[in-house]
Scaffold this motif. Structure first.
Motif, PDB file in Angstrom:
ATOM      1  N   SER A 283      51.349 -66.064  82.944  1.00  0.00           N
ATOM      2  CA  SER A 283      50.496 -65.387  82.596  1.00  0.00           C
ATOM      3  C   SER A 283      50.228 -64.095  83.832  1.00  0.00           C
ATOM      4  CB  SER A 283      49.526 -65.616  81.939  1.00  0.00           C
ATOM      5  OG  SER A 283      48.254 -64.290  82.479  1.00  0.00           O
TER       6      SER A 283
ATOM      7  N   GLY B 141      52.496 -60.520  83.173  1.00  0.00           N
ATOM      8  CA  GLY B 141      51.555 -59.484  84.647  1.00  0.00           C
ATOM      9  C   GLY B 141      53.199 -58.172  85.586  1.00  0.00           C
TER      10      GLY B 141
ATOM     11  N   PHE C  53      54.734 -55.863  84.392  1.00  0.00           N
ATOM     12  CA  PHE C  53      54.191 -54.627  84.152  1.00  0.00           C
ATOM     13  C   PHE C  53      53.546 -53.911  84.750  1.00  0.00           C
ATOM     14  CE2 PHE C  53      53.573 -56.188  80.092  1.00  0.00           C
ATOM     15  CZ  PHE C  53      53.625 -56.014  79.302  1.00  0.00           C
ATOM     16  N   MET C  54      53.613 -54.573  86.342  1.00  0.00           N
ATOM     17  CA  MET C  54      53.359 -54.024  88.141  1.00  0.00           C
ATOM     18  C   MET C  54      54.546 -53.979  88.888  1.00  0.00           C
ATOM     19  SD  MET C  54      49.965 -55.739  88.816  1.00  0.00           S
ATOM     20  CE  MET C  54      47.926 -55.006  87.679  1.00  0.00           C
TER      21      MET C  54
ATOM     22  N   MET D 270      52.505 -50.263  96.268  1.00  0.00           N
ATOM     23  CA  MET D 270      51.297 -50.950  96.919  1.00  0.00           C
ATOM     24  C   MET D 270      52.282 -50.994  98.097  1.00  0.00           C
ATOM     25  SD  MET D 270      49.022 -53.910  96.284  1.00  0.00           S
ATOM     26  CE  MET D 270      48.805 -54.980  97.835  1.00  0.00           C
TER      27      MET D 270
ATOM     28  N   VAL E 191      43.557 -50.669  98.266  1.00  0.00           N
ATOM     29  CA  VAL E 191      45.450 -49.867  97.892  1.00  0.00           C
ATOM     30  C   VAL E 191      45.845 -50.723  96.166  1.00  0.00           C
ATOM     31  CG1 VAL E 191      47.722 -49.403  97.869  1.00  0.00           C
ATOM     32  CG2 VAL E 191      45.700 -48.647 100.301  1.00  0.00           C
ATOM     33  N   MET E 192      45.404 -52.092  96.920  1.00  0.00           N
ATOM     34  CA  MET E 192      45.756 -52.668  95.029  1.00  0.00           C
ATOM     35  C   MET E 192      44.808 -52.604  94.199  1.00  0.00           C
ATOM     36  SD  MET E 192      45.961 -56.994  95.208  1.00  0.00           S
ATOM     37  CE  MET E 192      44.855 -57.812  94.588  1.00  0.00           C
TER      38      MET E 192
ATOM     39  N   LYS F 172      43.737 -49.785  93.779  1.00  0.00           N
ATOM     40  CA  LYS F 172      44.083 -47.724  92.821  1.00  0.00           C
ATOM     41  C   LYS F 172      44.709 -48.250  92.711  1.00  0.00           C
ATOM     42  CE  LYS F 172      45.888 -45.021  95.733  1.00  0.00           C
ATOM     43  NZ  LYS F 172      46.672 -44.710  96.332  1.00  0.00           N
ATOM     44  N   GLU F 173      45.890 -48.743  92.994  1.00  0.00           N
ATOM     45  CA  GLU F 173      47.436 -48.911  92.576  1.00  0.00           C
ATOM     46  C   GLU F 173      47.940 -49.745  90.787  1.00  0.00           C
ATOM     47  OE1 GLU F 173      50.491 -47.410  92.593  1.00  0.00           O
ATOM     48  OE2 GLU F 173      50.048 -46.444  94.711  1.00  0.00           O
ATOM     49  N   PHE F 174      46.321 -50.829  90.982  1.00  0.00           N
ATOM     50  CA  PHE F 174      46.734 -51.632  89.847  1.00  0.00           C
ATOM     51  C   PHE F 174      45.970 -50.914  88.406  1.00  0.00           C
ATOM     52  CE2 PHE F 174      47.467 -56.076  91.909  1.00  0.00           C
ATOM     53  CZ  PHE F 174      48.862 -55.474  92.432  1.00  0.00           C
TER      54      PHE F 174
ATOM     55  N   SER G 232      50.965 -49.004  82.561  1.00  0.00           N
ATOM     56  CA  SER G 232      51.570 -50.278  82.131  1.00  0.00           C
ATOM     57  C   SER G 232      51.130 -51.311  83.850  1.00  0.00           C
ATOM     58  CB  SER G 232      52.764 -50.089  82.505  1.00  0.00           C
ATOM     59  OG  SER G 232      53.868 -50.606  83.564  1.00  0.00           O
ATOM     60  N   SER G 233      50.365 -50.816  85.116  1.00  0.00           N
ATOM     61  CA  SER G 233      49.893 -51.467  85.707  1.00  0.00           C
ATOM     62  C   SER G 233      48.382 -52.352  84.912  1.00  0.00           C
ATOM     63  CB  SER G 233      49.576 -51.384  87.055  1.00  0.00           C
ATOM     64  OG  SER G 233      48.677 -49.998  86.382  1.00  0.00           O
TER      65      SER G 233
ATOM     66  N   ILE H 169      47.886 -52.797  81.743  1.00  0.00           N
ATOM     67  CA  ILE H 169      47.643 -53.995  81.034  1.00  0.00           C
ATOM     68  C   ILE H 169      48.236 -55.550  81.417  1.00  0.00           C
ATOM     69  CG2 ILE H 169      50.172 -54.865  79.735  1.00  0.00           C
ATOM     70  CD1 ILE H 169      50.112 -52.214  78.205  1.00  0.00           C
ATOM     71  N   GLY H 170      48.844 -55.150  82.649  1.00  0.00           N
ATOM     72  CA  GLY H 170      50.028 -56.481  84.100  1.00  0.00           C
ATOM     73  C   GLY H 170      48.571 -56.573  84.445  1.00  0.00           C
ATOM     74  N   TYR H 171      47.262 -55.870  84.569  1.00  0.00           N
ATOM     75  CA  TYR H 171      46.652 -56.422  85.650  1.00  0.00           C
ATOM     76  C   TYR H 171      45.849 -57.741  84.097  1.00  0.00           C
ATOM     77  CZ  TYR H 171      41.838 -56.383  87.464  1.00  0.00           C
ATOM     78  OH  TYR H 171      40.703 -57.174  88.173  1.00  0.00           O
TER      79      TYR H 171
ATOM     80  N   PHE I 218      46.753 -59.516  82.391  1.00  0.00           N
ATOM     81  CA  PHE I 218      47.800 -60.424  82.947  1.00  0.00           C
ATOM     82  C   PHE I 218      47.603 -61.799  84.027  1.00  0.00           C
ATOM     83  CE2 PHE I 218      50.647 -58.908  79.020  1.00  0.00           C
ATOM     84  CZ  PHE I 218      50.341 -60.128  78.076  1.00  0.00           C
ATOM     85  N   MET I 219      46.568 -60.136  84.640  1.00  0.00           N
ATOM     86  CA  MET I 219      47.083 -61.010  86.987  1.00  0.00           C
ATOM     87  C   MET I 219      45.869 -61.271  86.829  1.00  0.00           C
ATOM     88  SD  MET I 219      49.542 -59.539  88.766  1.00  0.00           S
ATOM     89  CE  MET I 219      51.098 -59.579  88.172  1.00  0.00           C
TER      90      MET I 219
END
Lengths: 343, 343
Positions: free
Chosen positions: A259, A263, A266-267, A274, B249-250, B252-254, B259-260, B262-264, B266-267
């Motif tokens: 998973s 992720g 996508f990140m 970052m 920063v994480m 904000k960027e995530f 795309s980010s 969606i990544g989040y 999964f993460m």
């Protein structure tokens, strides 16, 4: 033409990384001319790997090398070392604008003090890196290791030097200066910092904000964090260690499960952004302030890109006229009157 | 039964967070009995929000409150404050095992020194948080703010105190002790640290590793980092600031792009794990070492969960017998012989 001296043998990855960094720097800035000091054969063996304009690189053969285990005041006697020979050349030759080294910090500082020399009126050179902060800008931490023992006049001068650097180097108007202490209240700190607080409060030419804590280096409204070299070094290294641990844990966790691996795909861009924002070495190394010429101390573990950034930073700071800006600022402060008890 | 005193009015979120933290702590540990000091009406107004065993909480009404702006040595005269009244009770009543506060650090230290009292032979109490490190364990940073000015004997005692804490609190056998300095070489540091290095090298009862840098607190093989309270505080706060910036920063960027985001999704678990490993407040607050009883200083911004963790930590440290362990260690070191020049 901007002529910069590079200590080709300094750093853990020298001369491979330094030589590659020099080639990169030449590509990025057409006005650059580089003088590399070090073992000629070793440097040439690296140079043959790249295409570059041979008329813009010169090698000065220095058979001796100083490493991290040498005692700085002893090492400086080895005039055939890439670093020390570099300092002598920098001092003597007017057309040399700056020196970049990833070598021993101690030997660099001794070279600055005993060979290159300080700007008239400045007591000690100070090591000043630019730390990324929460405003997306930088906080200049000065001093972060050149002076383990300080007096109030030195801390007041660090405030002036770093203010000039903030203005000239980063275009920050009226940079705010915080004094790094163990609390924000005026009475905090040891006698050195309590006394310095008083002088900074009445000093001309700087915008004194008050005491700041370690967390404020990266999170605060200040542009300059003034520190004695002992605790400034500890602050810098503590932040570096924390950053490194966070990125390490992140890497491990982000590849731990299917998973998280999905992720990550996508990140990738977000993580790259970052890392970019948190890069301590965006500007290459730390500047040494208070000297007659520009000196940049790059991290011992510098890769080619860091060396290239350090060279670019040295060129930029020279172009923007940091040394004359400091001299101008010094005209407005009489340190002997401000701090009469000192020396 | 373990009877612990909680300063219900201390901290930015008091008494709401402190009272909720107390209720949580009681649920997690059936042996606990809590004595809350503070404004009785305010505490009761919070307590009515929860279900809890009324026979295990007692309130001591203290109308006065000390805040961060009070000068510690002045504040201590206010005997009706939740913190100061707490210290007097802790000193006088044998069945009280520990005190937990998220109040002013300065007033807490003054209370420790002037009311509770030190273990015989210990010169000063020291503030000692447990910092997460790259081995998935902790590094005990001692002192990190109780003593802005130190002498070698104090630093040597911090080494002993934190070693006992590492052994008793975290089950670390022969904890390695590093001296926090501006470089790893033996000659680094100011005279205080150079002198301390010599004494630590020949001191019994500790395993001295040598000098460490700020980065080594989170990355090193050491279990204990000995520091003067000034630079130790700067190290701690610098790491906290860096951690906070990275997470900011994480975040904000995530959440910056689709795309980010969606990544989040999964993460989420990976990020939660990561935060868990980097949590500075896993064990609640910092221990104050060298005192006759257990005192835990929780962060000023403590939430209920942090207060609950601090109470659990205080109970655990009491159960494991930290104070007797320190007393036993002290029997094997004669500080007057080790450091003859001192005082």
């Amino acid at each position: 033409m901007i002529k910069i001296l590079v200590d080709a043998m300094g750093g853990d990855n020298a001369p491979a990384a330094t030589v590659e960094g020099c080639v990169q720097a030449l590509k990025n800035d057409k006005e650059l001319y580089l003088v590399l000091t070090g073992r000629q054969n070793d440097i040439e063996a690296e140079l043959v790997k790249y295409k570059y304009d041979k008329s813009r690189i010169e090698i000065v053969d220095c058979p001796d090398v100083i490493d991290m285990n040498d005692i700085p005041t002893e090492a400086i006697k080895r005039k055939q070392s890439s670093l020390i020979a570099g300092f002598w050349k920098l001092k003597k030759e007017d057309d040399l604008c700056a020196l970049v080294t990833a070598g021993s910090t101690g030997a660099t500082i001794v070279g600055c003090q005993l060979i290159l020399g300080r700007i008239r009126g400045i007591k000690r050179p100070a090591l000043c890196p630019a730390i990324p902060n929460s405003r997306g800008s930088v906080t200049l931490l000065c001093d972060c290791g050149a002076n383990a023992e300080c007096k109030p006049v030195m801390l007041c001068q660090f405030a002036l030097l770093a203010s000039a650097y903030a203005e000239v180097g980063f275009g920050i108007k009226n940079p705010k200066v915080g004094l790094l202490s163990n609390g924000t209240e005026e009475h905090k700190g040891d006698p050195l910092h309590q006394e310095t607080y008083k002088y900074l409060s009445k000093m001309q030419g700087i915008d004194f904000y008050g005491n700041i804590e370690g967390r404020d280096i990266m999170l605060s409204p200040c542009d300059v964090a003034v520190a004695d070299g002992f605790s400034g070094n500890i602050a810098l290294k503590s932040m570096e260690g924390c950053g490194k641990l966070v990125l390490g844990v992140m890497k491990k966790e982000f590849s731990a499960t299917l998973s998280s691996k999905i992720g990550y795909l996508f990140m990738r861009k977000a993580i790259k952004n970052m890392r970019g924002q948190l890069d301590f070495e965006k500007f290459g190394g730390a500047l040494l302030l208070g000297l007659k010429k520009v000196v940049v101390k790059s991290h011992g573990s510098s890769k080619a890109s860091t060396i290239a950034a350090s060279i670019a930073n040295a060129a930029s700071i020279y172009r923007k006229g940091l040394v004359p800006a400091v001299e101008k600022k010094l005209e407005n402060v009489d340190f002997d009157t401000l701090i009469p008890e000192e020396e």
